[in-house]
Scaffold this motif. Sequence first.
Motif, PDB file in Angstrom:
ATOM      1  N   MET A 151       0.826  -1.207   0.000  1.00 36.08           N
ATOM      2  CA  MET A 151       0.000   0.000   0.000  1.00 36.08           C
ATOM      3  C   MET A 151       0.866   1.264   0.000  1.00 36.08           C
ATOM      4  O   MET A 151       0.496   2.259  -0.632  1.00 36.08           O
ATOM      5  CB  MET A 151      -0.915  -0.026   1.234  1.00 36.08           C
ATOM      6  N   LEU A 152       2.002   1.237   0.679  1.00 33.54           N
ATOM      7  CA  LEU A 152       2.848   2.438   0.773  1.00 33.54           C
ATOM      8  C   LEU A 152       3.314   2.944  -0.591  1.00 33.54           C
ATOM      9  O   LEU A 152       3.043   4.092  -0.939  1.00 33.54           O
ATOM     10  CB  LEU A 152       4.040   2.191   1.694  1.00 33.54           C
ATOM     11  N   PRO A 153       4.002   2.129  -1.406  1.00 34.94           N
ATOM     12  CA  PRO A 153       4.426   2.656  -2.712  1.00 34.94           C
ATOM     13  C   PRO A 153       3.242   2.931  -3.643  1.00 34.94           C
ATOM     14  O   PRO A 153       3.281   3.886  -4.424  1.00 34.94           O
ATOM     15  CB  PRO A 153       5.347   1.570  -3.274  1.00 34.94           C
ATOM     16  N   LEU A 154       2.179   2.120  -3.547  1.00 33.97           N
ATOM     17  CA  LEU A 154       1.002   2.371  -4.383  1.00 33.97           C
ATOM     18  C   LEU A 154       0.359   3.708  -4.032  1.00 33.97           C
ATOM     19  O   LEU A 154      -0.030   4.472  -4.919  1.00 33.97           O
ATOM     20  CB  LEU A 154      -0.003   1.234  -4.242  1.00 33.97           C
ATOM     21  N   TYR A 155       0.259   3.994  -2.746  1.00 29.32           N
ATOM     22  CA  TYR A 155      -0.321   5.261  -2.312  1.00 29.32           C
ATOM     23  C   TYR A 155       0.562   6.427  -2.770  1.00 29.32           C
ATOM     24  O   TYR A 155       0.051   7.451  -3.236  1.00 29.32           O
ATOM     25  CB  TYR A 155      -0.493   5.290  -0.787  1.00 29.32           C
ATOM     26  N   LEU A 156       1.874   6.287  -2.620  1.00 29.01           N
ATOM     27  CA  LEU A 156       2.785   7.367  -3.036  1.00 29.01           C
ATOM     28  C   LEU A 156       2.695   7.621  -4.535  1.00 29.01           C
ATOM     29  O   LEU A 156       2.712   8.781  -4.972  1.00 29.01           O
ATOM     30  CB  LEU A 156       4.219   7.045  -2.624  1.00 29.01           C
ATOM     31  N   LEU A 157       2.576   6.566  -5.337  1.00 24.54           N
ATOM     32  CA  LEU A 157       2.404   6.739  -6.780  1.00 24.54           C
ATOM     33  C   LEU A 157       1.085   7.440  -7.104  1.00 24.54           C
ATOM     34  O   LEU A 157       1.028   8.315  -7.973  1.00 24.54           O
ATOM     35  CB  LEU A 157       2.468   5.386  -7.496  1.00 24.54           C
ATOM     36  N   ALA A 158       0.016   7.056  -6.395  1.00 23.28           N
ATOM     37  CA  ALA A 158      -1.284   7.697  -6.608  1.00 23.28           C
ATOM     38  C   ALA A 158      -1.234   9.164  -6.205  1.00 23.28           C
ATOM     39  O   ALA A 158      -1.824  10.028  -6.864  1.00 23.28           O
ATOM     40  CB  ALA A 158      -2.363   6.950  -5.822  1.00 23.28           C
ATOM     41  N   MET A 159      -0.503   9.469  -5.140  1.00 27.13           N
ATOM     42  CA  MET A 159      -0.354  10.849  -4.694  1.00 27.13           C
ATOM     43  C   MET A 159       0.431  11.661  -5.730  1.00 27.13           C
ATOM     44  O   MET A 159       0.032  12.777  -6.086  1.00 27.13           O
ATOM     45  CB  MET A 159       0.366  10.871  -3.346  1.00 27.13           C
ATOM     46  N   LEU A 160       1.504  11.098  -6.252  1.00 25.55           N
ATOM     47  CA  LEU A 160       2.294  11.773  -7.281  1.00 25.55           C
ATOM     48  C   LEU A 160       1.453  12.024  -8.529  1.00 25.55           C
ATOM     49  O   LEU A 160       1.481  13.112  -9.102  1.00 25.55           O
ATOM     50  CB  LEU A 160       3.531  10.937  -7.629  1.00 25.55           C
ATOM     51  N   GLY A 161       0.683  11.025  -8.933  1.00 27.15           N
ATOM     52  CA  GLY A 161      -0.190  11.192 -10.100  1.00 27.15           C
ATOM     53  C   GLY A 161      -1.184  12.317  -9.893  1.00 27.15           C
ATOM     54  O   GLY A 161      -1.447  13.111 -10.807  1.00 27.15           O
ATOM     55  N   SER A 162      -1.740  12.416  -8.717  1.00 24.86           N
ATOM     56  CA  SER A 162      -2.692  13.478  -8.411  1.00 24.86           C
ATOM     57  C   SER A 162      -2.026  14.852  -8.471  1.00 24.86           C
ATOM     58  O   SER A 162      -2.590  15.799  -9.026  1.00 24.86           O
ATOM     59  CB  SER A 162      -3.322  13.245  -7.035  1.00 24.86           C
ATOM     60  N   VAL A 163      -0.827  14.952  -7.936  1.00 23.50           N
ATOM     61  CA  VAL A 163      -0.098  16.226  -7.983  1.00 23.50           C
ATOM     62  C   VAL A 163       0.181  16.617  -9.429  1.00 23.50           C
ATOM     63  O   VAL A 163       0.042  17.785  -9.807  1.00 23.50           O
ATOM     64  CB  VAL A 163       1.210  16.147  -7.162  1.00 23.50           C
ATOM     65  N   ILE A 164       0.530  15.648 -10.248  1.00 26.33           N
ATOM     66  CA  ILE A 164       0.839  15.932 -11.654  1.00 26.33           C
ATOM     67  C   ILE A 164      -0.390  16.436 -12.406  1.00 26.33           C
ATOM     68  O   ILE A 164      -0.297  17.383 -13.176  1.00 26.33           O
ATOM     69  CB  ILE A 164       1.438  14.687 -12.344  1.00 26.33           C
ATOM     70  N   VAL A 165      -1.552  15.832 -12.182  1.00 22.33           N
ATOM     71  CA  VAL A 165      -2.732  16.196 -12.982  1.00 22.33           C
ATOM     72  C   VAL A 165      -3.527  17.373 -12.432  1.00 22.33           C
ATOM     73  O   VAL A 165      -4.259  18.013 -13.184  1.00 22.33           O
ATOM     74  CB  VAL A 165      -3.676  15.001 -13.232  1.00 22.33           C
ATOM     75  N   CYS A 166      -3.379  17.679 -11.129  1.00 18.64           N
ATOM     76  CA  CYS A 166      -4.188  18.789 -10.614  1.00 18.64           C
ATOM     77  C   CYS A 166      -3.461  19.673  -9.602  1.00 18.64           C
ATOM     78  O   CYS A 166      -4.010  20.684  -9.182  1.00 18.64           O
ATOM     79  CB  CYS A 166      -5.484  18.269 -10.003  1.00 18.64           C
ATOM     80  N   GLY A 167      -2.271  19.281  -9.164  1.00 18.76           N
ATOM     81  CA  GLY A 167      -1.529  20.103  -8.219  1.00 18.76           C
ATOM     82  C   GLY A 167      -1.860  19.864  -6.760  1.00 18.76           C
ATOM     83  O   GLY A 167      -1.339  20.548  -5.892  1.00 18.76           O
ATOM     84  N   HIS A 168      -2.717  18.906  -6.464  1.00 20.72           N
ATOM     85  CA  HIS A 168      -3.075  18.584  -5.080  1.00 20.72           C
ATOM     86  C   HIS A 168      -2.873  17.095  -4.855  1.00 20.72           C
ATOM     87  O   HIS A 168      -3.232  16.281  -5.712  1.00 20.72           O
ATOM     88  CB  HIS A 168      -4.522  18.979  -4.787  1.00 20.72           C
ATOM     89  N   GLN A 169      -2.318  16.722  -3.694  1.00 24.78           N
ATOM     90  CA  GLN A 169      -1.944  15.330  -3.448  1.00 24.78           C
ATOM     91  C   GLN A 169      -3.120  14.383  -3.286  1.00 24.78           C
ATOM     92  O   GLN A 169      -2.953  13.169  -3.413  1.00 24.78           O
ATOM     93  CB  GLN A 169      -1.026  15.227  -2.217  1.00 24.78           C
ATOM     94  N   ALA A 170      -4.322  14.880  -3.040  1.00 27.41           N
ATOM     95  CA  ALA A 170      -5.438  13.975  -2.764  1.00 27.41           C
ATOM     96  C   ALA A 170      -6.558  14.005  -3.807  1.00 27.41           C
ATOM     97  O   ALA A 170      -7.242  13.000  -3.996  1.00 27.41           O
ATOM     98  CB  ALA A 170      -6.042  14.292  -1.400  1.00 27.41           C
ATOM     99  N   SER A 171      -6.753  15.112  -4.478  1.00 23.92           N
ATOM    100  CA  SER A 171      -7.943  15.266  -5.320  1.00 23.92           C
ATOM    101  C   SER A 171      -8.112  14.179  -6.376  1.00 23.92           C
ATOM    102  O   SER A 171      -9.238  13.768  -6.665  1.00 23.92           O
ATOM    103  CB  SER A 171      -7.938  16.634  -6.003  1.00 23.92           C
ATOM    104  N   TYR A 172      -7.024  13.718  -6.978  1.00 21.69           N
ATOM    105  CA  TYR A 172      -7.114  12.641  -7.975  1.00 21.69           C
ATOM    106  C   TYR A 172      -6.335  11.409  -7.549  1.00 21.69           C
ATOM    107  O   TYR A 172      -6.025  10.551  -8.364  1.00 21.69           O
ATOM    108  CB  TYR A 172      -6.678  13.135  -9.356  1.00 21.69           C
TER     109      TYR A 172
END
Length: 138
Positions: free
Chosen positions: A91-112
Amino acid sequence: MNRRLRFRRAVNYANLSTPLGLLLAVVGGTSRTPGPDGLVLAFGYRYRFPIAGAFTVGNVVLTRRDALDERLILHEGRHATQWAWCLGLPMLPLYLLAMLGSVIVCGHQASYNVFERLAGLDDGGYPHQRLWWRRTRG
């Protein structure tokens, strides 16, 4: 507690995520109390990382606060289920990847972040940030 929640609790102990959460709670100087649905609520976490009102590791919900509202506990309970589905520490690396993806697409760590969206952005107190390319200019 129903069978599904007992199963989640057992899986999160077996995959070592709840023991890790309990270790973090002890190291973080928290006071621990049994919570709803098999969760352990750990109040008074003394470290500033991660930057969140609360965070979950296995079935342990850690927070710097003295109390959590019902909606946030429901949100964190959904994260406990995600820990079980991810078989623990992956879950740790998966969550970090999802957080990075969200930052890339919208600038916020949780929104996407798929984990936060599935846990309920509103219940977690997160904004519904628009995608970079969908924002109006002006």
